[in-house]
Design a protein around this motif. Sequence first.
Motif, PDB file in Angstrom:
ATOM      1  N   SER A 195       0.830  -1.205   0.000  1.00  0.00           N
ATOM      2  CA  SER A 195       0.000   0.000   0.000  1.00  0.00           C
ATOM      3  C   SER A 195       0.866   1.256   0.000  1.00  0.00           C
ATOM      4  O   SER A 195       0.536   2.246  -0.644  1.00  0.00           O
ATOM      5  CB  SER A 195      -0.921  -0.008   1.216  1.00  0.00           C
ATOM      6  N   GLN A 196       2.002   1.188   0.687  1.00  0.00           N
ATOM      7  CA  GLN A 196       2.890   2.349   0.686  1.00  0.00           C
ATOM      8  C   GLN A 196       3.419   2.624  -0.715  1.00  0.00           C
ATOM      9  O   GLN A 196       3.512   3.773  -1.135  1.00  0.00           O
ATOM     10  CB  GLN A 196       4.075   2.088   1.609  1.00  0.00           C
ATOM     11  N   GLY A 197       3.742   1.549  -1.412  1.00  0.00           N
ATOM     12  CA  GLY A 197       4.248   1.701  -2.769  1.00  0.00           C
ATOM     13  C   GLY A 197       3.198   2.324  -3.665  1.00  0.00           C
ATOM     14  O   GLY A 197       3.500   3.199  -4.486  1.00  0.00           O
ATOM     15  N   VAL A 198       1.940   1.895  -3.509  1.00  0.00           N
ATOM     16  CA  VAL A 198       0.859   2.461  -4.318  1.00  0.00           C
ATOM     17  C   VAL A 198       0.717   3.947  -4.013  1.00  0.00           C
ATOM     18  O   VAL A 198       0.613   4.782  -4.920  1.00  0.00           O
ATOM     19  CB  VAL A 198      -0.458   1.708  -4.044  1.00  0.00           C
ATOM     20  N   ALA A 199       0.792   4.282  -2.706  1.00  0.00           N
ATOM     21  CA  ALA A 199       0.693   5.689  -2.333  1.00  0.00           C
ATOM     22  C   ALA A 199       1.824   6.486  -2.946  1.00  0.00           C
ATOM     23  O   ALA A 199       1.619   7.577  -3.493  1.00  0.00           O
ATOM     24  CB  ALA A 199       0.732   5.828  -0.804  1.00  0.00           C
TER      25      ALA A 199
END
Lengths: 224, 475
Positions: free
Chosen positions: B133-137
Amino acid sequence: MSAAAGDRRAPRVVLVDDHGLFRSGVRAELGRQVEVIGEAEDVAPAIELIGRELPDVVLLDVHLPGGGGHAVITEVKKEHPEIKFLALSASDAPEDVIAVIRAGARGYVTKTISTADLADAIRRVADGDAVFSHRLAGFVLDAFATAPAAPDVRPSFDPELDQLTSREREVLRLIAQGYTYKEVARELFISVKTVESHVSSVLRKLQLSSRHQLTRWAAERRLT
Amino acid sequence: MQEPSEPPWPPFRFQDRPGRSHPRRHGHRWQDQQAFQDRPEGEDRPDWRSHFRRHGHGDGNPLRRDPEDRIAGGVAAGLGTWRGFSPTTVRIGCVVAALVTTGWAVPIYFIGWLVIPAKGSETSIAAKARHDSQGVALAVGVASLLAVFLLLAGVLNDGSIEIYCWPQVVSVACLTLIWRNAPEGEQAGLRHLVAPLESLGGGGDNVRHGTKLRFAVAAGLLIAGLSVLISLRGGLSLLAPLGGFLLVAAAIVVLLGPWWLRIARDLLFERQARARAEERADMAARVHDSVLQTLALIQRSAEDPQTVVQLARAQERELRSWLFEGRAPGDITVTSFAAGIREIQRDAEARHGVPVEVVTVGDCPLDEHLSALLAAAREATVNAAKWSGASVISLFAEVEADKVEVAVRDRGSGFDPDSVPADRKGVAESIRGRMLRHGGSATVQSTLGEGTKVTLTMARILTPAGPAPADGRRR
């Protein structure tokens, strides 16, 4: 050496070690031979307990979470210089052992020591003698070495500070080979008392010689 | 996507597992827009197949990227292998496609990179990225940054260049996901490219030498760009609208800035956490290899005190040498005399199960004579372990300025030196003979019932280049 010790009052002992398992083990093993009057697991409680109970001998682990065994010795010696310490350790990095001895411990034994030998060592320390295990003898010989250091390390000592007499060195060498004091005495044709006085004098030199030199030795040991 | 029982064409698998809809959706998009049209479930599949039969022959394997032969992600090489074209042809095709589609082929390439698994792997990067999710953000953050920039540039410029740039918003997002989720090997290559960006956004922990230079170049380019823009639009008349746009930009930065910053900071924290975790894993691995294994062995042989003692001592020694001498467990290169003595201890304890108490004083490098001394000391120690019946053997070694002395002592059965059994006499001779051959000496003292002591002495030969003996201590 142990013949006279039997009929005397059992020394009162405090155990300071952060491993509960080890404390209870030692307590169980020593049970009949010494009087264990208290246990502590860290520097501050140990200082408080020792000040309250005033034991004959403190069996002290070299490594304690709150500052190391030498912190306990330094603090207690201020108020009660008569209390004697015997250092005990599983790990014996030379610099740690030397630090405890220099703080004022009367001897050093490893945790692999047999129960009989440990009881004997405690009695000896209670009587004011020094107790050198074979490892400590090796460290001391090394610290006051006559040998050149490894090629990339400067010699640790100025010749003037090489304080051990040749007789003391002989005694230490035999102890380092696992000789008991009695065996050393027989080997060198001297009395056990003389052996003890040699060892005590080595201990005194170890504690009093220039701090700078021994610190440097310890630092170099760590590097090699 | 179901794999046909008898595949009429090389199976194109993104994910064979059910319930993974995203890669599949990407897959369709990729297929729709790529030069090679693939309508997976359609009825006109035969036409498609015959088309490929005419042009090339695949290797029959599923479509996989080829990280070995890659310029960017190995997508072109993978396609080439899959369909039987030369990778170069595919690459040229890609470049042409990128130009023709005003840049839209580039994000498609990156999407391909995301969804096509690498050779030898079954999961694509996208499958991993979905859980990051951090990567997507971060990807959205980076893409939005570029979008804002393009928006501003578009207002200032006439729009001929940003037509090519807008698709790159998607590319940048994909690239971010790839960078964060690619397998280790691919990441190494990417990290090399991304390192400068990382030092910009990641804070001050690794300021590189090039940073200042890069800032200078960037400032120069910015000034040049602005002056070109201003001159194109007729000089000062632009200043008023420019001021307005700057305000808009400032508003966006105020709005999104903290979010961008937080993403950057999270990223930094995460990287530190990963470094710590790696360190701990390394430590755990070592402790597992040594201590835990030994503890398990000790539990298994609890009824055999001899073995337990032996194991515990071996472990103690290994830990000690790791903690205090900085040697990794299992590392047993002998370069010095003292290390050789410890090696003897290790061997004797391992082979004969008798504890050996070692004390070494001083140390020096090995030469052939000292090696002979070590060999003799080993004989003496093994002898004591085998024959004396002692519960512990003491091994003492002292390196002095002019000589090296080793004493091997046991409190075992001992023997009468005058009535030595033939086999033991032979060994004693080999100890003594070996020492004599190298200019040393050996003495054996033994008393029945009291033990044995073997003393070995070897003079040191100090080469001029060797270590200077401590001055004034020589006799």
